[in-house]
Design a protein around this motif. Sequence first.
Motif, PDB file in Angstrom:
ATOM      1  N   SER A 298      65.608  88.552  38.693  1.00 58.81           N
ATOM      2  CA  SER A 298      66.717  87.609  38.863  1.00 58.81           C
ATOM      3  C   SER A 298      67.464  87.354  37.565  1.00 58.81           C
ATOM      4  CB  SER A 298      66.186  86.282  39.423  1.00 58.81           C
ATOM      5  OG  SER A 298      65.548  86.471  40.667  1.00 58.81           O
ATOM      6  N   GLY A 299      67.084  88.057  36.495  1.00 59.96           N
ATOM      7  CA  GLY A 299      67.790  87.938  35.233  1.00 59.96           C
ATOM      8  C   GLY A 299      67.214  86.921  34.273  1.00 59.96           C
ATOM      9  N   ILE A 300      66.030  86.377  34.596  1.00 61.08           N
ATOM     10  CA  ILE A 300      65.377  85.430  33.685  1.00 61.08           C
ATOM     11  C   ILE A 300      64.562  86.255  32.698  1.00 61.08           C
ATOM     12  CG2 ILE A 300      63.744  83.512  33.509  1.00 61.08           C
ATOM     13  CD1 ILE A 300      64.585  82.728  36.382  1.00 61.08           C
ATOM     14  N   GLU A 301      65.100  86.431  31.508  1.00 60.88           N
ATOM     15  CA  GLU A 301      64.545  87.396  30.558  1.00 60.88           C
ATOM     16  C   GLU A 301      63.157  87.001  30.077  1.00 60.88           C
ATOM     17  OE1 GLU A 301      64.240  90.634  27.818  1.00 60.88           O
ATOM     18  OE2 GLU A 301      65.338  90.296  29.683  1.00 60.88           O
ATOM     19  N   ARG A 302      63.012  85.754  29.664  1.00 62.95           N
ATOM     20  CA  ARG A 302      61.724  85.331  29.113  1.00 62.95           C
ATOM     21  C   ARG A 302      60.951  84.539  30.173  1.00 62.95           C
ATOM     22  NH1 ARG A 302      61.218  82.020  25.234  1.00 62.95           N
ATOM     23  NH2 ARG A 302      59.426  83.063  24.310  1.00 62.95           N
ATOM     24  N   PRO A 303      59.632  84.685  30.209  1.00 63.91           N
ATOM     25  CA  PRO A 303      58.848  84.002  31.241  1.00 63.91           C
ATOM     26  C   PRO A 303      59.018  82.486  31.195  1.00 63.91           C
ATOM     27  CG  PRO A 303      57.537  85.694  30.156  1.00 63.91           C
ATOM     28  CD  PRO A 303      58.805  85.567  29.367  1.00 63.91           C
ATOM     29  N   VAL A 304      59.135  81.904  32.385  1.00 68.96           N
ATOM     30  CA  VAL A 304      59.130  80.454  32.509  1.00 68.96           C
ATOM     31  C   VAL A 304      57.739  79.952  32.141  1.00 68.96           C
ATOM     32  CG1 VAL A 304      59.434  78.517  34.110  1.00 68.96           C
ATOM     33  CG2 VAL A 304      60.869  80.564  34.326  1.00 68.96           C
ATOM     34  N   ILE A 305      57.667  78.829  31.434  1.00 64.48           N
ATOM     35  CA  ILE A 305      56.373  78.301  30.986  1.00 64.48           C
ATOM     36  C   ILE A 305      55.536  77.874  32.190  1.00 64.48           C
ATOM     37  CG2 ILE A 305      55.242  76.440  29.701  1.00 64.48           C
ATOM     38  CD1 ILE A 305      57.651  76.480  27.794  1.00 64.48           C
ATOM     39  N   TRP A 306      54.288  78.345  32.211  1.00 67.11           N
ATOM     40  CA  TRP A 306      53.352  77.922  33.249  1.00 67.11           C
ATOM     41  C   TRP A 306      52.727  76.587  32.857  1.00 67.11           C
ATOM     42  CZ3 TRP A 306      53.502  80.065  37.798  1.00 67.11           C
ATOM     43  CH2 TRP A 306      53.943  81.386  37.923  1.00 67.11           C
ATOM     44  N   THR A 307      52.801  75.652  33.767  1.00 66.70           N
ATOM     45  CA  THR A 307      52.098  74.375  33.610  1.00 66.70           C
ATOM     46  C   THR A 307      51.106  74.244  34.746  1.00 66.70           C
ATOM     47  OG1 THR A 307      53.660  73.149  34.989  1.00 66.70           O
ATOM     48  CG2 THR A 307      54.196  73.347  32.642  1.00 66.70           C
ATOM     49  N   ALA A 308      50.170  73.322  34.615  1.00 65.53           N
ATOM     50  CA  ALA A 308      49.202  73.108  35.684  1.00 65.53           C
ATOM     51  C   ALA A 308      49.909  72.757  36.990  1.00 65.53           C
ATOM     52  CB  ALA A 308      48.220  72.008  35.278  1.00 65.53           C
ATOM     53  N   GLU A 309      50.995  72.007  36.893  1.00 60.86           N
ATOM     54  CA  GLU A 309      51.731  71.605  38.094  1.00 60.86           C
ATOM     55  C   GLU A 309      52.459  72.803  38.718  1.00 60.86           C
ATOM     56  OE1 GLU A 309      50.736  68.400  35.514  1.00 60.86           O
ATOM     57  OE2 GLU A 309      52.032  70.139  35.070  1.00 60.86           O
ATOM     58  N   ARG A 310      53.092  73.607  37.883  1.00 60.39           N
ATOM     59  CA  ARG A 310      53.807  74.782  38.408  1.00 60.39           C
ATOM     60  C   ARG A 310      52.825  75.781  39.019  1.00 60.39           C
ATOM     61  NH1 ARG A 310      56.200  79.720  35.613  1.00 60.39           N
ATOM     62  NH2 ARG A 310      57.587  80.565  37.211  1.00 60.39           N
ATOM     63  N   ASP A 311      51.655  75.929  38.410  1.00 59.93           N
ATOM     64  CA  ASP A 311      50.621  76.808  38.966  1.00 59.93           C
ATOM     65  C   ASP A 311      50.337  76.444  40.422  1.00 59.93           C
ATOM     66  OD1 ASP A 311      50.356  77.933  36.457  1.00 59.93           O
ATOM     67  OD2 ASP A 311      48.400  77.062  36.044  1.00 59.93           O
ATOM     68  N   ARG A 312      50.114  75.165  40.663  1.00 55.78           N
ATOM     69  CA  ARG A 312      49.761  74.713  42.018  1.00 55.78           C
ATOM     70  C   ARG A 312      50.920  74.913  42.980  1.00 55.78           C
ATOM     71  NH1 ARG A 312      44.235  73.213  43.004  1.00 55.78           N
ATOM     72  NH2 ARG A 312      43.358  72.680  40.965  1.00 55.78           N
ATOM     73  N   GLU A 313      52.133  74.687  42.529  1.00 63.02           N
ATOM     74  CA  GLU A 313      53.289  74.858  43.394  1.00 63.02           C
ATOM     75  C   GLU A 313      53.403  76.322  43.863  1.00 63.02           C
ATOM     76  OE1 GLU A 313      56.610  73.549  41.140  1.00 63.02           O
ATOM     77  OE2 GLU A 313      56.034  71.413  41.200  1.00 63.02           O
TER      78      GLU A 313
END
Length: 320
Positions: A298-313
Amino acid sequence: MAKKPFASSADLDEKKQTLEVLADGVYALTAEGDPNIGAIEAEDFLICFEALATPTAARAWLARLREHTDKPIRYLVLSHYHAVRVLGASAFDADIVIAHEKTRALIAERGEQDWKSEFERMPRLAKDASSVPGLTWPTQTFADRVTIDLGGDRGELVLEHLGRGHTEGDIVAWLPRQRILFAGDLVEAEAALYTGDAFHRDWAGPTLDRVAALGADMLVGGRGPVTRGRAAVDAAIEQTRHFLRVMLQEVGAVHARGGTLKEAFEAAHAALADRYGHWPIFEHCLPFDVSRLWDELSGIERPVIWTAERDREIWDLLQD
């Protein structure tokens, strides 16, 4: 159908650790798909490769290593920034902690979030989590290549950044004289890939090309058994490449036709499960792998930061 336990939260059985002497003064510790770790003896000092998740876990490895050598640890080499690889560093009391310059930047940018994320994903690896004194900071960094003279007739150790792959800052440790490669998570042998912070196209292409071009006769990957023999090393590299290419093909096809992330996950799972589904951490990794690749496409060059909350989502969205 019962919902799958989150990541590796239900994987609480201890894994059998195997210490192997790969050559004179070259050691590897593998553990049935848990993170691998290694050490190289120089003439009058030690270089350790990777640090495990906590000082308590690292001290258990060092006790086994001390059955073979009592040389002081001059260097601790970190292949990349992930918490289960670096947070045990204080146990080594190394003179120099060395990593790629991008690894240091990633620790500054997202180290705290990664620590919380990985310890929730893999609680068994976080032995005595309270023993971690804080983030691990490299004391020496480099951009391309560093060579360490091992002294005597031991040759040299080459630390090299071969391109973006598992993360932006992966490095390998290469012993040209012994033809032994510590590849970190750029290569996995009989263990699924984690690509949640990856650059899939670079990794599957030029980065693995450079790994293969070293011509190793023995390889210690990030997880899985030690690989012995040129043909087996080449096969491990190509298995890693195949996993990435299947993901690129399947996720890419869904993305191109305007499908959903859920559909992309299901397509990748169906294509990979027969060959790789029985390997360690396959079910754990794949939702995060597909999510990162979807972002990349989708054009997002660098990885979005993983957080504990995003992991669960992401887990709740994909791995139900």
